[in-house]
Design an enzyme around this catalytic site. Structure first.
Site, short mmCIF file in Angstrom:
data_model
loop_
_atom_site.label_atom_id
_atom_site.label_comp_id
_atom_site.label_asym_id
_atom_site.label_seq_id
_atom_site.Cartn_x
_atom_site.Cartn_y
_atom_site.Cartn_z
N ARG A 1 -1.84 5.96 5.62
CA ARG A 1 -0.72 5.97 4.66
C ARG A 1 -1.18 6.30 3.24
NH1 ARG A 1 -1.29 0.81 6.70
NH2 ARG A 1 -1.72 -0.94 5.31
N ASP B 1 -9.09 -3.55 -0.28
CA ASP B 1 -7.93 -4.26 0.23
C ASP B 1 -8.29 -5.12 1.44
OD1 ASP B 1 -4.98 -4.66 0.16
OD2 ASP B 1 -5.12 -3.81 2.18
N THR C 1 0.80 -1.23 0.00
CA THR C 1 0.00 0.00 0.00
C THR C 1 0.83 1.28 0.00
OG1 THR C 1 -1.79 -1.12 1.10
CG2 THR C 1 -1.73 1.27 1.35
ZN ZN Z 1 -3.21 -4.92 1.46
#
Ligand code: ZN
Length: 543
Positions: free
Chosen positions: A162, A288, A78
């Site tokens: 992030r 995700d 990521t």
């Molecule tokens: Zn991931």
């Protein structure tokens, strides 16, 4: 007003070069630049679902479609992935080599630092970190715009801190991300919390206390097939339990909340109405979490992607309502693959979970015994990627221990390749089509001599580096194309679209967007190249 001057020059140049007869109305210079990152939205998922989309992801397909985009580097995680999208640079240049890496000089027991933190802030720890863009070595689009005009505003909203920080950069005006309990901003932020954030947090708290039952869309019914993994089953929709905060991140409500905040800020901040272009970065992180928790090929992912389609559609409608020219680019930070259990059931005989013997701690213990050293000899945050030789391995022994570690890794049949930092340091930055790069070149693209490991370990394709699948069943992070390939969709209302099957890199996004607003990027500062968004002989890139 440097922009407008630069932009006019560019238009004139493009106009002079044009010799086609009737030309469509020129597309207005965008005043709002929107980047949407859908975490783990692989090119494979885009291909699988693109005909099912009816909302925003359908409309974006009427723009310019790069179905073979690449997060070209090996460390397909990521943070590195998000660091490429609006910087024009690969992780080797952004410095974001992984989500977490080892820094043996740091005063922490685990020696681990997080990509989006400032570990120098007193009281910061691995679990209680201070969110920051400190580790990002390069400017983002937002930083570059603000360097030219302080009137540009940079807004970043994402599920993951992030994602927001790497898209936004060093000079974000408003950053919002999920803390695990509510949407929050970083510690140095000034000003009151916007009403839309307060309202969204209140709505989310209610929803967590009383989750809504969401029926599986009809288009997803055929994908509802249970698969057994570890102590549970995936592939079919399970209802969230009341009060389960963790379940929020894998629910459709997560991306919806992020989108609500993004849309609210478009409206409240009157994005696009200032004297210089504004940037809005949106990180939709739920795909995700769904991929990790349930895999990529079940009913859960189907429902999730139709949710993304809806959220992107709502964002486009909000942008339309401003009546201000905008550009939207949608891509992903990395791809992904399904859990090995379902892959095997579907004929991929090589799909497997990692051999627990490959845990760096275990290999380090063996090396300690062989060389009479204290454990740990090897430090790492994962059983692949960056592996560090402990600092207290004495200098004269280091080369021998490292070579023994390399050989030990290579003796395992699940290991595809091991590179040393020295090997990668000597390689030039890769060039040419990213689909044709060697494995070493992929690792080179996310190699930072200050931060990377002493060994870089690649597992073979379809080896899932999760030995215990009770909590997370599938992942990404490999140098293989299923983790590198992502869609890149660029949409400008009124512009003629086309599909380009040749590979481009996510690092190409920044120079492509910069060209649309005449923002100069000095040669040699980035890795990406401007990609022409004009289907004919004209170009949207500087000539
Ligand atoms: Zn991931």
């Amino acid at each position: 007003m440097k922009y407008s001057c630069l932009f006019s020059t560019f238009i004139v140049a493009a106009g002079m070069a044009s010799h086609a007869e009737p030309v469509a109305e020129p597309v207005a210079e965008p005043r709002i630049i929107v980047a949407i990152s859908v975490d783990q939205f692989s090119a494979d998922l885009f291909a699988e679902y693109r005909s099912l989309f009816t909302g925003g992801l359908k409309r974006l397909q009427s723009g310019v479609v790069f179905a073979n985009g690449y997060q070209s580097h090996a460390a397909t995680e990521t943070c590195p992935g998000h660091s490429t999208i609006l910087t024009g640079s690969r992780p080797a240049r952004t410095g974001i080599i992984a989500n977490d890496w080892i820094d043996q000089s740091i005063d922490r027991p685990d020696k681990k630092v997080y990509c989006a933190e400032d570990p120098t802030v007193p009281g910061s720890s691995t679990t209680n970190y201070t969110v920051s863009a400190k580790f990002l070595k390069v400017p983002t689009l937002g930083d570059r715009l603000k360097a030219v005009s302080s009137h540009s505003r940079v807004i970043a909203v994402a599920g993951k801190d992030r994602a927001a920080v790497m898209l936004g950069g060093h000079s974000i005006d408003q950053v919002w991300y999920w803390s695990g309990a509510s949407f929050v901003t970083w510690s140095t932020a000034k000003g009151p919390t916007p009403a839309i954030v307060e309202a969204t947090n209140a709505a989310v708290a209610k929803l967590i206390a009383n989750p809504a039952s969401v029926p599986l869309p009809a288009a997803c019914q055929t994908r509802s097939l249970p698969v057994s993994v570890a102590d549970h089953e995936v592939g079919v929709i399970h209802e969230a339990k009341a009060g389960d905060v963790g379940a929020f991140k894998i629910s459709l409500a997560f991306d919806r909340a992020v989108t609500d905040i993004g849309i609210g800020l478009i409206h409240d901040l009157k994005l696009g109405l200032g004297p210089a272009p504004d940037v809005l970065a949106i990180g939709l992180s739920a795909t995700d979490y769904v991929g990790h928790t349930f895999g990529t090929e079940g009913a859960e992912m189907c429902a999730q992607l139709l949710g993304v389609d809806d959220n992107v559609g709502r964002t486009l409608k909000a942008l339309d309502a401003t009546r201000i020219p905008y550009v939207v680019v949608l891509t992903a930070d990395h791809g992904g693959t399904d859990l090995p259990e379902r892959n095997r059931a579907r004929g991929a005989a090589d799909a497997a979970r990692i051999d627990p013997a490959l845990a760096p701690g275990k290999l380090g213990q063996q090396l300690a015994a062989e060389f009479g050293l204290n454990s740990p000899v090897l430090l790492a945050t994962q059983p692949f990627g960056d592996i560090y030789l402990a600092r207290d391995v004495p200098g004269p022994m280091r080369a021998r221990v490292l070579e023994a570690a390399r050989k030990k890794y290579l003796s395992y049949p699940q290991v595809a390749a091991v590179f040393t930092a020295d090997e990668l340091r000597r390689l030039p930055a890769p060039s040419g089509p990213p689909d044709e790069w060697s494995l070493a070149e992929r690792f080179r693209a996310s190699f930072d001599p200050e931060r990377s490991g002493d060994l870089l370990v690649a597992l073979k394709p379809h080896i899932t580096p999760i030995a215990d699948a009770r909590y997370s069943v599938a992942t990404h992070g490999s140098p293989w194309n299923y983790d590198r390939r992502v869609p890149i969709l660029v949409y400008r209302p009124g512009a003629t679209g086309f599909e380009h099957p040749l590979p481009i890199e996510t690092a190409d996004i920044l120079p492509t967007l910069a060209a649309l607003i005449g923002l100069p990027i000095p040669a040699g500062e980035i890795d990406g190249h401007c990609v022409d968004l004009d289907p004919g002989p004209d170009t949207t890139c500087p000539r």
